[in-house]
Design a protein around this motif. Structure first.
Motif, mmCIF file in Angstrom:
data_model
loop_
_atom_site.group_PDB
_atom_site.id
_atom_site.type_symbol
_atom_site.label_atom_id
_atom_site.label_comp_id
_atom_site.label_asym_id
_atom_site.label_seq_id
_atom_site.Cartn_x
_atom_site.Cartn_y
_atom_site.Cartn_z
ATOM 1 N N CYS A 114 0.855 -1.187 0.000
ATOM 2 C CA CYS A 114 0.000 0.000 0.000
ATOM 3 C C CYS A 114 0.891 1.237 0.000
ATOM 4 C CB CYS A 114 -0.894 0.024 1.222
ATOM 5 S SG CYS A 114 -2.197 -1.226 1.235
ATOM 6 N N GLY A 115 0.324 2.359 -0.426
ATOM 7 C CA GLY A 115 1.077 3.606 -0.415
ATOM 8 C C GLY A 115 1.640 3.902 0.957
ATOM 9 N N HIS A 116 0.859 3.593 1.985
ATOM 10 C CA HIS A 116 1.336 3.633 3.362
ATOM 11 C C HIS A 116 1.330 2.182 3.840
ATOM 12 C CE1 HIS A 116 0.956 7.973 3.389
ATOM 13 N NE2 HIS A 116 -0.314 7.858 2.976
ATOM 14 N N PRO A 117 2.480 1.526 3.802
ATOM 15 C CA PRO A 117 2.535 0.083 4.060
ATOM 16 C C PRO A 117 1.756 -0.324 5.313
ATOM 17 C CG PRO A 117 4.677 0.880 3.413
ATOM 18 C CD PRO A 117 3.822 2.096 3.586
ATOM 19 N N GLY A 118 0.883 -1.331 5.155
ATOM 20 C CA GLY A 118 0.128 -1.859 6.296
ATOM 21 C C GLY A 118 -1.067 -1.032 6.691
ATOM 22 N N LYS A 119 -1.414 0.004 5.901
ATOM 23 C CA LYS A 119 -2.571 0.817 6.233
ATOM 24 C C LYS A 119 -3.646 0.601 5.175
ATOM 25 C CE LYS A 119 -0.216 4.500 8.783
ATOM 26 N NZ LYS A 119 0.001 5.962 8.895
ATOM 27 N N CYS A 120 -4.820 0.120 5.625
ATOM 28 C CA CYS A 120 -5.902 -0.152 4.680
ATOM 29 C C CYS A 120 -7.244 -0.017 5.369
ATOM 30 C CB CYS A 120 -5.741 -1.551 4.086
ATOM 31 S SG CYS A 120 -6.025 -2.903 5.274
ATOM 32 N N ASP A 121 -8.291 -0.054 4.573
ATOM 33 C CA ASP A 121 -9.639 -0.008 5.113
ATOM 34 C C ASP A 121 -9.881 -1.262 5.951
ATOM 35 O OD1 ASP A 121 -12.677 -0.811 4.852
ATOM 36 O OD2 ASP A 121 -12.583 1.340 4.473
ATOM 37 N N ARG A 122 -10.346 -1.084 7.204
ATOM 38 C CA ARG A 122 -10.463 -2.213 8.122
ATOM 39 C C ARG A 122 -11.550 -3.202 7.697
ATOM 40 N NH1 ARG A 122 -14.784 -1.361 11.463
ATOM 41 N NH2 ARG A 122 -15.623 0.756 11.525
ATOM 42 N N VAL A 123 -12.456 -2.764 6.825
ATOM 43 C CA VAL A 123 -13.530 -3.649 6.373
ATOM 44 C C VAL A 123 -13.140 -4.372 5.084
ATOM 45 C CG1 VAL A 123 -15.927 -3.794 5.614
ATOM 46 C CG2 VAL A 123 -15.298 -2.233 7.480
ATOM 47 N N THR A 124 -12.723 -3.602 4.063
ATOM 48 C CA THR A 124 -12.473 -4.181 2.735
ATOM 49 C C THR A 124 -11.030 -4.570 2.490
ATOM 50 O OG1 THR A 124 -12.036 -2.011 1.737
ATOM 51 C CG2 THR A 124 -14.341 -2.762 1.840
ATOM 52 N N GLY A 125 -10.102 -3.957 3.215
ATOM 53 C CA GLY A 125 -8.685 -4.197 2.968
ATOM 54 C C GLY A 125 -8.120 -3.332 1.862
ATOM 55 N N HIS A 126 -8.928 -2.442 1.282
ATOM 56 C CA HIS A 126 -8.446 -1.550 0.232
ATOM 57 C C HIS A 126 -7.394 -0.609 0.807
ATOM 58 C CE1 HIS A 126 -12.392 -2.036 -2.283
ATOM 59 N NE2 HIS A 126 -11.743 -3.177 -2.077
ATOM 60 N N CYS A 127 -6.302 -0.452 0.048
ATOM 61 C CA CYS A 127 -5.181 0.352 0.539
ATOM 62 C C CYS A 127 -5.553 1.824 0.665
ATOM 63 C CB CYS A 127 -3.990 0.232 -0.415
ATOM 64 S SG CYS A 127 -3.160 -1.368 -0.310
ATOM 65 N N ASN A 128 -5.065 2.446 1.727
ATOM 66 C CA ASN A 128 -5.213 3.881 1.919
ATOM 67 C C ASN A 128 -4.018 4.587 1.289
ATOM 68 O OD1 ASN A 128 -7.544 3.452 3.445
ATOM 69 N ND2 ASN A 128 -6.402 3.325 5.380
ATOM 70 N N GLY A 129 -4.271 5.627 0.523
ATOM 71 C CA GLY A 129 -3.177 6.393 -0.067
ATOM 72 C C GLY A 129 -2.577 5.767 -1.300
ATOM 73 N N GLY A 130 -3.321 4.907 -1.993
ATOM 74 C CA GLY A 130 -2.812 4.307 -3.217
ATOM 75 C C GLY A 130 -1.790 3.225 -2.970
ATOM 76 N N THR A 160 -0.336 -2.051 -8.286
ATOM 77 C CA THR A 160 -1.654 -1.529 -8.604
ATOM 78 C C THR A 160 -2.711 -2.460 -8.008
ATOM 79 O OG1 THR A 160 -3.088 -0.756 -10.406
ATOM 80 C CG2 THR A 160 -1.877 -2.798 -10.786
ATOM 81 N N GLY A 161 -3.983 -2.103 -8.204
ATOM 82 C CA GLY A 161 -5.092 -2.885 -7.640
ATOM 83 C C GLY A 161 -5.587 -2.242 -6.356
ATOM 84 N N VAL A 162 -6.858 -2.552 -5.972
ATOM 85 C CA VAL A 162 -7.436 -1.931 -4.778
ATOM 86 C C VAL A 162 -6.684 -2.316 -3.513
ATOM 87 C CG1 VAL A 162 -9.737 -1.649 -5.792
ATOM 88 C CG2 VAL A 162 -9.140 -3.795 -4.609
ATOM 89 N N GLY A 182 5.912 -1.106 -24.248
ATOM 90 C CA GLY A 182 4.736 -0.936 -23.380
ATOM 91 C C GLY A 182 4.945 -1.561 -22.029
ATOM 92 N N SER A 183 3.908 -1.559 -21.332
ATOM 93 C CA SER A 183 3.968 -2.165 -20.005
ATOM 94 C C SER A 183 3.148 -3.426 -20.006
ATOM 95 C CB SER A 183 3.448 -1.200 -18.938
ATOM 96 O OG SER A 183 2.107 -0.877 -19.182
ATOM 97 N N VAL A 184 3.678 -4.435 -19.391
ATOM 98 C CA VAL A 184 2.966 -5.701 -19.266
ATOM 99 C C VAL A 184 2.641 -5.895 -17.796
ATOM 100 C CG1 VAL A 184 3.070 -8.182 -19.580
ATOM 101 C CG2 VAL A 184 4.159 -6.658 -21.235
ATOM 102 N N VAL A 185 1.379 -6.086 -17.495
ATOM 103 C CA VAL A 185 0.960 -6.245 -16.099
ATOM 104 C C VAL A 185 0.706 -7.713 -15.833
ATOM 105 C CG1 VAL A 185 -0.760 -5.648 -14.381
ATOM 106 C CG2 VAL A 185 -0.064 -3.956 -16.084
ATOM 107 N N ASN A 186 1.385 -8.264 -14.866
ATOM 108 C CA ASN A 186 1.186 -9.641 -14.433
ATOM 109 C C ASN A 186 0.808 -9.645 -12.961
ATOM 110 O OD1 ASN A 186 2.053 -11.086 -16.872
ATOM 111 N ND2 ASN A 186 4.044 -10.157 -16.412
ATOM 112 N N LYS A 187 -0.054 -10.562 -12.614
ATOM 113 C CA LYS A 187 -0.332 -10.716 -11.195
ATOM 114 C C LYS A 187 0.789 -11.527 -10.590
ATOM 115 C CE LYS A 187 -5.299 -10.150 -11.133
ATOM 116 N NZ LYS A 187 -6.580 -10.679 -10.643
ATOM 117 N N LEU A 188 1.608 -10.864 -9.813
ATOM 118 C CA LEU A 188 2.811 -11.476 -9.271
ATOM 119 C C LEU A 188 2.775 -11.422 -7.754
ATOM 120 C CD1 LEU A 188 5.271 -9.710 -11.700
ATOM 121 C CD2 LEU A 188 4.371 -12.012 -11.927
ATOM 122 N N THR A 189 3.514 -12.302 -7.175
ATOM 123 C CA THR A 189 3.589 -12.356 -5.718
ATOM 124 C C THR A 189 5.001 -12.057 -5.278
ATOM 125 O OG1 THR A 189 1.885 -14.041 -5.648
ATOM 126 C CG2 THR A 189 3.240 -13.799 -3.681
#
Length: 389
Positions: free
Chosen positions: A328-344, A350-352, A364-371
Motif C-alpha cells: 500500500c502507499g502507506h505500508p500496512g494501512k488499509c480499510d479495516r472492512v475491505t482491505g483496500h489500501c489507503n493512499g494508493g 496496482t489494484g485496490v 509498453g507495459s505488461v501487467v502480471n499478477k505477481l507475488t
C-alpha cells in the motif's frame, strides 16, 4: 399403607410367613425408612428429609451494650428461656449501667455463619415471668422494634423484615412469630427512641430485653418447602429461592422469570436479559444468552468476544484476521472492512489492495499478477523478485 399393600416386591406368601417383618416394614415406611427384602438380603434405605431448623442456636451474637455480666448477647441464642427475668441469666439485656447514660438506640444481631435461607423468626422478650399485657411495664421497651436481614453487619444493607407499628401493651404477643422468607447472614433486632414525642405506651429509652431469638430456615442452600425437601430451580442465582414458594430471588445470567426458566429473548443477554447483543456480530443481534459472545464471529472490521473492537492498524476483514498489504502507499494501512489500501499503492503496484505488480517491457507495459518473494537491497538499488501465480 396403600403403598405397602401394592408393593410388588412383597407377595402374599411372604406376608404370611414373615408377619413380624412385614409389620416392621410398615412402621419404617411411615417413619421415613424403607426396607427392601430380596433373595434373603435385607436392605434399609433411609430417606433424607430436612425440616426447618433453628439456624441461630449457639451462633455468635452481639449487642450494643451490656447491663449485667450474665446478660450478654449470646444469652438470646443459648436455647434457654425457662426464666424470662432480665436478671435470670437466660436473657440478653442492654441498658444504662453505672457509667452509661440512657440509650436512644439499641441493637442486637446474630451471625448465622453464612448466607442462609430463612423462613420465620421467633422472638421471646423479657416478661419478669409474668403475663405480658398492659399491666406489665416491660412491654414499653419492646414497642416499635424492627427486624432486619442483611449480608453485612449494617442493617441498612439488607431488607426490613418487620417493624412494629400496631402493637399496644395489651396486644403485643410473647413470643412474636415473624414470617421472613429472605436470604441473609445476619439477623438484626433494632429499636430506637430518637424522635419524641413517642406514641402512647412507649418507653423513653431503647433497651434490649431478649430471652431468645430463634431463626428458622433450611439448613442447606438450594432447598425450599415445609420440609426443605424441594430443590430450588436450577437457574436461581447461587441456588437462592423463596423458602415457601420456590421462586428465585434472582436469576443466573441469560434467564428471566419467577423461576428463571425462560431464556433471554433473541437479541438480549446477561443479567436480567437487559443487555443488547452486538449489531456487529456476523449475524447482527445473535449472541450467547449468558456471555453476549457473538455466534459465528464478527462482521468485517470488528473483533472481540462481543465484536466491540475495531480492527487494529494493519488488520482487516471478519474478526480482523487479514493483514493489510505492505505494498500500500502507506505500508500496512488499509480499510479495516475491505482491505483496500489507503493512499494508493507503492511504485510498481496496482489494484485496490495493491496486489498486482506492474513491470515495464519494451514499448509498453505488461501487467502480471505477481507475488513478492524476496525484497532485498543490493548496491543501493531496490530489487524485487517475483513468482508468477
Amino acid at each position: 399403607m396403600k403403598h405397602f399393600r401394592n408393593n410388588p416386591l412383597i407377595d402374599e406368601s411372604f406376608r404370611g410367613e414373615n408377619h413380624f417383618l412385614v409389620s416392621a416394614i410398615q412402621r419404617t415406611i411411615i417413619t421415613g425408612m424403607t426396607m427392601l427384602v430380596c433373595c434373603g438380603w435385607t436392605v434399609f434405605l433411609c430417606l433424607s428429609v430436612q425440616a426447618y431448623e433453628n439456624l441461630a442456636l449457639h451462633k455468635p451474637a452481639w449487642q450494643s451494650s451490656n447491663l449485667l455480666t450474665n446478660s450478654g448477647a449470646e444469652r438470646a441464642v443459648d436455647g434457654q428461656y425457662t426464666n424470662l427475668s432480665f436478671s435470670g441469666g437466660q436473657c440478653a439485656v442492654s441498658g444504662p449501667g453505672l457509667t452509661t447514660d440512657a440509650e436512644q438506640t439499641a441493637e442486637w444481631r446474630v451471625d448465622l455463619g453464612g448466607v442462609r435461607s430463612i423462613h420465620h423468626i421467633v422472638i421471646r422478650h423479657v416478661t419478669g415471668n409474668r403475663v405480658l399485657d398492659e399491666n406489665n411495664f416491660y412491654t414499653t421497651w419492646f414497642m416499635g422494634f424492627s427486624v432486619h436481614i442483611s449480608n453485612t453487619t449494617n442493617k441498612e444493607d439488607g431488607v426490613l423484615c418487620f417493624r412494629d407499628t400496631n402493637y399496644t401493651s395489651a396486644t403485643i404477643p410473647n413470643p412474636v412469630n415473624i414470617t421472613c422468607p429472605y436470604h441473609g447472614r445476619y439477623v438484626i433486632y433494632y429499636n430506637n427512641r430518637t424522635h419524641a414525642p413517642y406514641p402512647e405506651g412507649y418507653s423513653n429509652d431503647a433497651w434490649i430485653r431478649l430471652c431468645e431469638v430463634e431463626v428458622y430456615g433450611c439448613p442447606s442452600l438450594g432447598f425450599y418447602g415445609k420440609n426443605c425437601s424441594l430443590e430450588c430451580p436450577q437457574n436461581c442465582q447461587d441456588g437462592y429461592c423463596d423458602s415457601v414458594e420456590g421462586t428465585c430471588i434472582d436469576c443466573k445470567s441469560g434467564y428471566i422469570g419467577p423461576r428463571c426458566n425462560q431464556e433471554c429473548p433473541v437479541g438480549f443477554y446477561g443479567k436480567n436479559c437487559v443487555k443488547n447483543c452486538s449489531l456487529t456480530c456476523i449475524v447482527p443481534g445473535s449472541c450467547d444468552k449468558v456471555t453476549g459472545q457473538c455466534l459465528g464471529g464478527c462482521q468485517a472490521g470488528w473483533t472481540g468476544d462481543i465484536c466491540e473492537k475495531e480492527c487494529s492498524l494493519g488488520l482487516y476483514g471478519a474478526n480482523c484476521l487479514m493483514n493489510c498489504s505492505l505494498t500500500c502507499g502507506h505500508p500496512g494501512k488499509c480499510d479495516r472492512v475491505t482491505g483496500h489500501c489507503n493512499g494508493g499503492c507503492q511504485h510498481g503496484w496496482t489494484g485496490v489492495k495493491c496486489e498486482e505488480g506492474k513491470r515495464q517491457a519494451g514499448q509498453g507495459s505488461v501487467v502480471n499478477k505477481l507475488t513478492p518473494k524476496i525484497i532485498y537491497i543490493k548496491h543501493a538499488h531496490l530489487s524485487i523478485q517475483f513468482l508468477k501465480k
